[in-house]
Structure formats: C-alpha cells, structure tokens
Design a protein around this motif. Structure first.
Motif, PDB file in Angstrom:
ATOM      1  N   TYR A 138       0.834  -1.210   0.000  1.00  0.00           N
ATOM      2  CA  TYR A 138       0.000   0.000   0.000  1.00  0.00           C
ATOM      3  C   TYR A 138       0.869   1.260   0.000  1.00  0.00           C
ATOM      4  O   TYR A 138       0.567   2.238  -0.688  1.00  0.00           O
ATOM      5  CB  TYR A 138      -0.935  -0.004   1.220  1.00  0.00           C
ATOM      6  CG  TYR A 138      -2.244  -0.712   0.968  1.00  0.00           C
ATOM      7  CD1 TYR A 138      -3.336  -0.041   0.442  1.00  0.00           C
ATOM      8  CD2 TYR A 138      -2.379  -2.065   1.240  1.00  0.00           C
ATOM      9  CE1 TYR A 138      -4.537  -0.685   0.205  1.00  0.00           C
ATOM     10  CE2 TYR A 138      -3.584  -2.726   1.007  1.00  0.00           C
ATOM     11  CZ  TYR A 138      -4.654  -2.032   0.484  1.00  0.00           C
ATOM     12  OH  TYR A 138      -5.848  -2.676   0.251  1.00  0.00           O
ATOM     13  N   LEU A 139       1.941   1.237   0.785  1.00  0.00           N
ATOM     14  CA  LEU A 139       2.822   2.419   0.837  1.00  0.00           C
ATOM     15  C   LEU A 139       3.393   2.707  -0.549  1.00  0.00           C
ATOM     16  O   LEU A 139       3.415   3.852  -1.011  1.00  0.00           O
ATOM     17  CB  LEU A 139       3.955   2.194   1.842  1.00  0.00           C
ATOM     18  CG  LEU A 139       3.555   2.137   3.316  1.00  0.00           C
ATOM     19  CD1 LEU A 139       4.736   1.709   4.174  1.00  0.00           C
ATOM     20  CD2 LEU A 139       3.036   3.504   3.790  1.00  0.00           C
ATOM     21  N   ARG A 140       3.849   1.628  -1.210  1.00  0.00           N
ATOM     22  CA  ARG A 140       4.392   1.813  -2.562  1.00  0.00           C
ATOM     23  C   ARG A 140       3.338   2.388  -3.506  1.00  0.00           C
ATOM     24  O   ARG A 140       3.628   3.272  -4.307  1.00  0.00           O
ATOM     25  CB  ARG A 140       4.882   0.461  -3.107  1.00  0.00           C
ATOM     26  CG  ARG A 140       6.208   0.027  -2.514  1.00  0.00           C
ATOM     27  CD  ARG A 140       6.669  -1.286  -3.123  1.00  0.00           C
ATOM     28  NE  ARG A 140       7.942  -1.693  -2.541  1.00  0.00           N
ATOM     29  CZ  ARG A 140       8.563  -2.835  -2.828  1.00  0.00           C
ATOM     30  NH1 ARG A 140       8.031  -3.668  -3.704  1.00  0.00           N
ATOM     31  NH2 ARG A 140       9.721  -3.131  -2.258  1.00  0.00           N
ATOM     32  N   THR A 141       2.123   1.885  -3.382  1.00  0.00           N
ATOM     33  CA  THR A 141       1.057   2.350  -4.274  1.00  0.00           C
ATOM     34  C   THR A 141       0.747   3.825  -4.019  1.00  0.00           C
ATOM     35  O   THR A 141       0.570   4.607  -4.968  1.00  0.00           O
ATOM     36  CB  THR A 141      -0.204   1.479  -4.075  1.00  0.00           C
ATOM     37  OG1 THR A 141       0.172   0.118  -4.278  1.00  0.00           O
ATOM     38  CG2 THR A 141      -1.310   1.856  -5.040  1.00  0.00           C
ATOM     39  N   ILE A 142       0.706   4.212  -2.753  1.00  0.00           N
ATOM     40  CA  ILE A 142       0.403   5.617  -2.426  1.00  0.00           C
ATOM     41  C   ILE A 142       1.502   6.530  -2.987  1.00  0.00           C
ATOM     42  O   ILE A 142       1.216   7.509  -3.684  1.00  0.00           O
ATOM     43  CB  ILE A 142       0.260   5.802  -0.893  1.00  0.00           C
ATOM     44  CG1 ILE A 142      -1.015   5.097  -0.404  1.00  0.00           C
ATOM     45  CG2 ILE A 142       0.231   7.283  -0.513  1.00  0.00           C
ATOM     46  CD1 ILE A 142      -1.126   4.966   1.107  1.00  0.00           C
TER      47      ILE A 142
END
Lengths: 358, 116
Positions: free
Chosen positions: A93-97
């Motif tokens: 999720y962090l990478r996607t954000i």
C-alpha cells in the motif's frame, strides 16, 4: 517544392531535456522527422552490473528525476519475485500511495510544460504552484522532494504515520478543488483548444502498430494500463483505465487530466484501506534467475529485465522506459503538422530523455 | 528461468517475429547480454499482459536480421545494441551505424563483459 531540414533541439525552449529532431520540411509542413539522441547517455545499466543488487536500488532511482520512485518500485518488485520474497501488505500500500503521488506531480509538471509550450505563462505558473503542494507532501513523508528513496528490496524504508495519512488526504482534497480551475482552462479555453484539437493525430491502428504505451496509447483508444494486472496494492483498488479515442494533442491532455483525478481517487482508497503491520521483511542470500518486472509509470509501461547468478551482482539489468517506446509514435505524428505545432506535439508524448538513454 | 521462454536459432528470428505479429502480439522490449563468448538476444512480446520470451544466441560475427521491418518500434533498441555491443542488424529501418549514443571518437562496445 524544395525540402529544407530544420534541426529542432537539442537545446530548445520547450525541451527540458536534450533531444534533436531533424525536421524535413516542405514550406511550413513537416514531411519527415528523424531523431538524434545520445546527449545524456550515462551507462547506468553497466553501473548496475558493477554494484551490489541492493545498491542498484539507488542507481535505478536516478534513471529519472520525475518517476524516480516508480523505477525503484519496478526493480525491487522484480528482485522480490526472483527471490520469492513476499513483502508485507502495508508495504504494498505504501508503494502504491507514493507511486500515485509521483504520478500526480509528474502530470502536473507536464501540464505546466504544455502551457509553457503554447505560451500560456500564467497557466504554467498556476499548474506548477499546485505541483509544489505535492512535492511538499513528498518532502514531509519521506524527507525528499523528488528522489524519495522509500523503496528497498523486501519492502519500504519509510512508513506513513497517521498524521502523514491525514495530511495526504487533506492535500488530495485541496488538489481536487484547485484542479477544477486549471481543468477548465486546459479543456475549454479557445486558445488552448486551437493548439491541441486535431493536432498530431495518432490513430488506434498506428498506436498498436508502433506499440505505444501510457497516455499516448490510451488517448488513441488502446486500453492498456498495467495497473490492471494488480501488482502491488492495485489488486485491492477499484479503477478502470482511462481511454480517449481522438488520438490528438487534446486527447492526450484529457487523458492526463483524468489520470490526475483517478490518482487522487486511488490514493484516497489506498489510505482508507491501508492495514497496520510491518513495512519490511528480512531476507537472506542473493538472487538467482531471470525475471521481467513491469509497472505503469506516468508515461506508460516500464519494462525491467533482470538476470542474476546467485552472487551479489546482477549479470544483466535491462531497462526499457516508456519514452523509448513512444519515440516511434512521435515520428508518426509529426509528418503533416505545421512547424509552429511541433513544440506542442513533441511535448504531448511527455518525453523523458534521461529515462530513454539511461 | 523466464516464464513462457523459447530458445530459437538466429536464422529464425525474423520468421518467428512475424508469427507473433500475426497473432496480435506487441513488441514490448528486447534484451542483449554478452556472456563472454556469445550474445544472448531476448525478445519480449506481449499479448493481454502476458509476455512471451524468445531467445537466440549469436556469436556477433554475422549480421542479425532486424525485426524493425516487422515492428518499426524495434529500430531504437537494435541501434542501441549496435552501439553498446558492436552487433550488426541488417535491414534496420533507420540505421545510426553505431552512433545512436556514442560519438565516433568515443568508447566502443561499453557493455561487453571485458569492459569495466
């Protein structure tokens, strides 16, 4: 009529990076364009062979100053695949954000450059003013404004605190309001439309024939967006690729403006769903095997090929960036256009030459 | 080992590429690696987000058929490999003759394994 060859670039007011196009002209019409590159070739693929596979994260972050984060995302994703490392869901999720925050700043940069190309200085300044808010967000969450160094093999180097997540949502809310102002101008202003509608048409058949990617392909009706394959946290998010059909400079502008709003929606979804937990999983050993890792960058599909032999060094890292594959499409769009349209037309593929030459 | 991987003879590169084109594949990327004695050329084709990978091993002494006549977008990468590995692709739609990135008085074949 006699033909004239006009060199466009490598130094030109609309070009942030050096590329030369040899424009073969008949009167004011372009009849052929031949590209000349090689001004910023840095040999990064060679450098990657000489460095530890974990140090290479820092090399690929420097392939491009705009989509830096997504280069390291494609690379780490590939190494994790070949080493069978399952990163924590929170890290996905962090990478996607951060990837979508990066897409927003990249598209805002491009919109400003486009406005500058057709001489609309106040629109250029306004767009870049909004981009500053996104860069501030990147600085607040990672400590850096562009090369944020948030990826490492096995997860991320940084986490987002509840305060960070709140600030991200606040900035997205602000951007939603602010973008309405510039959307109106880019999409409805008479002067802007005069410079973009019907200019530099790339048909769907041509886009497919020339293997176009990203906004260039999607503006010509090609439904191709690698995020739909569900890498990272995209598999948990609800979205559809944005498609236009006209294939002209206007359609390529529309795609990026709609992309901006879609990225805002994706960030809101990701922030709303991000689970608690670890951001990194420890691992041992060296990669061994071959893998291709692909992601959807702001300019389109990036392809990372990696071959490892069980030592700390990769035996080959090959990077195919989106601009590299969109240059043939640009050569197809240029013939038939008027000379004053060339700068705008060149910009609508959002050329990134540092990426292209590596 | 790569998924969907096929090894072919260098003489079959063009015919195999035409088959992929006929089947609706797009040319996604191409990779070259100098293994010390030979060169591994890997062609990556995509259909519906699935890659097929073709590999031909060449010695670099004979010209290689360019696939830019089938997929025009391949002309840049083939020119890149002419620069970086000293390979020769015959039938290139635009041929920079080893000067896409490198100048005539610059380094030669920098991606060969013996070049540091």
């Amino acid at each position: 009529m006699a033909k004239t060859v006009i060199p466009f670039g490598p130094q030109h007011p609309v070009l942030p990076e050096p590329i030369q196009l040899k424009l073969v002209m008949e009167d004011e019409k372009v009849v052929e364009a031949i590209p000349a590159i090689g001004y910023v070739h840095r040999g990064l693929e060679k450098l990657a062979e000489l460095k530890d596979f974990q140090q290479t994260v820092y090399i690929v972050e420097r392939v491009c100053g705009i989509c830096s984060f997504m280069h390291s995302m494609a690379y780490t994703q590939g190494i994790e695949k070949v080493m069978n490392i399952q990163i924590p869901e929170r890290a996905e999720y962090l990478r996607t954000i951060w990837a979508e925050v990066g897409r927003i700043q990249s598209h805002l940069l491009w919109l400003g450059l486009l406005a500058d190309a057709f001489g609309f200085e106040s629109l250029f300044m306004e767009t870049w003013k909004y981009r500053e808010k996104v860069l501030d967000l990147m600085e607040m969450t990672t400590g850096n404004r562009v090369i944020i160094s948030a990826n490492k093999v096995g997860g991320t180097t940084k986490d987002l605190t509840p305060e960070h997540l709140k600030a991200i949502l606040t900035t997205m809310d602000e951007l939603t309001v602010l973008l309405k102002e510039v959307d109106k101008v880019f999409l409805q202003d008479y002067t802007v439309k005069k410079r973009t509608v019907g200019v530099g048409i790339l048909t769907k058949a041509d886009a497919e024939e020339l293997c176009s990617v990203g906004p260039v392909a999607r503006a010509s009706g090609v439904k191709y967006d690698l995020r739909t394959t569900g890498y990272s946290a995209y598999k948990h998010l609800d979205f559809e690729p944005i498609i236009e059909s006209a294939g002209d400079c206007y359609a390529r502008t529309v795609i990026r403006i709609k992309d901006l709003h879609q990225s805002i929606q994706l960030i809101r979804q990701a922030v709303g769903q991000i689970p608690n937990g670890e951001i990194f999983v420890p691992f041992k050993g060296f990669p061994n095997g071959e893998v291709v890792s692909r992601i959807e960058q702001p300019r389109g599909e990036a392809v990372y090929y990696m071959k490892a032999n069980g030592t700390k060094n990769l035996s080959r890292l090959k990077i195919r960036t989106p601009t590299f594959t969109n240059i043939p499409s640009l050569l197809k769009m240029l013939p038939g256009s008027d000379l004053p349209d060339v700068p705008v037309l060149v910009l609508t593929i959002d050329p990134c030459i540092s990426c292209t030459e590596r | 080992m790569l998924e969907n991987f096929t090894e072919i003879e260098a003489k079959d590169i063009l015919s195999q590429t035409k088959e992929y084109k006929k089947s609706g594949y797009r040319f996604a990327a191409m990779t070259c690696e100098h293994t010390g004695e030979n060169f591994e050329l890997t062609y990556h084709f995509d259909l519906n987000y699935e890659l097929k990978n073709l590999r031909a091993v060449v010695d670099g002494k004979e010209p290689i058929d360019s696939i830019s006549t089938v997929y025009p977008s391949a002309f840049l990468i083939e020119n890149e490999f002419q620069d970086l590995y000293g390979l020769v692709f015959q039938g290139l739609i635009i041929d920079y003759k080893g000067n896409l990135y490198l100048t005539p008085d610059g380094p030669t074949t920098p991606m060969m394994k013996d070049k540091k």
